[in-house]
Design an enzyme around this catalytic site. Structure first.
Site, short mmCIF file in Angstrom:
data_model
loop_
_atom_site.label_atom_id
_atom_site.label_comp_id
_atom_site.label_asym_id
_atom_site.label_seq_id
_atom_site.Cartn_x
_atom_site.Cartn_y
_atom_site.Cartn_z
N ARG A 110 0.84 -1.19 0.00
CA ARG A 110 0.00 0.00 0.00
C ARG A 110 0.88 1.24 0.00
O ARG A 110 1.74 1.40 0.88
CB ARG A 110 -0.93 0.02 1.21
N PHE A 115 1.36 10.60 2.07
CA PHE A 115 1.02 9.97 3.36
C PHE A 115 2.08 8.96 3.77
O PHE A 115 2.90 9.23 4.65
CB PHE A 115 -0.35 9.33 3.27
N GLN A 118 3.43 1.33 3.01
CA GLN A 118 3.21 0.26 3.97
C GLN A 118 3.74 -1.06 3.43
O GLN A 118 3.57 -1.37 2.24
CB GLN A 118 1.73 0.13 4.31
N ASN A 158 -0.85 -1.57 12.66
CA ASN A 158 -1.56 -2.42 13.61
C ASN A 158 -3.04 -2.46 13.27
O ASN A 158 -3.51 -1.79 12.34
CB ASN A 158 -1.32 -1.96 15.05
N PHE A 169 5.19 0.98 8.40
CA PHE A 169 5.04 1.99 7.36
C PHE A 169 6.09 3.07 7.51
O PHE A 169 6.66 3.26 8.59
CB PHE A 169 3.63 2.58 7.34
N LEU A 178 -1.73 10.14 13.92
CA LEU A 178 -1.35 8.78 14.29
C LEU A 178 -0.55 8.72 15.59
O LEU A 178 -0.29 7.63 16.11
CB LEU A 178 -0.55 8.14 13.16
N HIS A 182 0.18 4.54 16.92
CA HIS A 182 1.16 3.67 16.26
C HIS A 182 2.54 3.96 16.85
O HIS A 182 2.87 5.11 17.13
CB HIS A 182 1.18 3.92 14.75
#
Length: 226
Positions: A110, A115, A118, A158, A169, A178, A182
């Site tokens: 991904r 952004f 991943q 997660n 990521f 986040l 995370h």
């Protein structure tokens, strides 16, 4: 983003409602028109020029990933510095998955421009698999480090609190929403490595679907020369 649209982006579902982003449990849906920008995903044009973050703690070890982007040869290397003194369990998990070559031949499944990238699902390659060296999951170790300032920050993906496995990521933008959800445990170590991150970012999309294949063809720990 419509209030009833969602997507598992980093293990957390991102749900939009009233202009806010809420991290909850995993889901399988997304509004593909959403642009995830520096304000937390409020339909902004993504910021693409953010500079590499400085380390937030001393670097204990450096893990490398040799990456092939759509069959590119020779592969390009990403060096990642780990905060092993402050987060020994999380860093040990990442390091041993690299040195045991669990990550080898896995993909970046991904990629969302503006952004993050991943990866780490060495079982299924779609974000639904992978496991830690401690078992299927392990607890969040600490939230002392942040997804800001700058980009190139390494963090654990997660599916909710205390569900860390093997997926991780690398940010390409600040992601302050986040923080506290995370575990940040490292950073891209140098400008050349960050260039590779930006190259990978270019084959992503707003939905996260990767155009082609971004594959880890080698990984391990860099032996420091003194």
């Amino acid at each position: 983003m419509a209030a009833n649209t969602a997507k598992s982006l980093l293990g957390f579902t991102v749900i939009g409602g009233g202009g806010f982003i809420i991290a909850t449990k995993m889901s399988d849906y997304i509004n593909n028109e959403t642009k995830l920008g520096p304000d937390g995903g409020r339909n902004n044009k993504p910021e693409m020029s953010l500079s590499l973050s400085k380390p937030q703690a001393p670097i204990s070890k450096t893990v490398y990933f040799d990456v092939s982007i759509n069959g590119s040869s020779p592969p390009s290397r990403i060096n990642i510095g780990l905060y092993g003194n402050e987060l020994p369990r999380t860093c040990k998990n990442f390091e041993e998955l690299a040195t045991s070559e669990k990550y080898k031949n896995s993909i970046f499944h991904r990629v969302i421009p503006g952004f993050m990238l991943q990866a780490g699902d060495f079982e299924r390659g779609d974000g639904t698999g992978g496991k830690s060296i401690y078992g299927a999951k392990f607890d969040d170790e600490s939230f002392q480090f942040k997804h800001r300032p700058g980009a190139g920050i390494l963090s654990m993906a997660n599916s909710g609190p205390n569900t860390n496995g093997s997926q991780f990521f690398i940010t390409t933008n600040e992601a302050r929403w986040l923080d506290g959800k995370h575990v940040v445990f490292g950073v891209v170590k140098d400008a050349e490595s960050f260039k590779v991150v930006k190259q990978i970012e270019q084959v992503g999309s707003s939905s996260g679907k990767v155009r082609g294949v971004v594959k880890v063809v080698g990984c391990g720990v860099v032996v420091e020369k003194f």
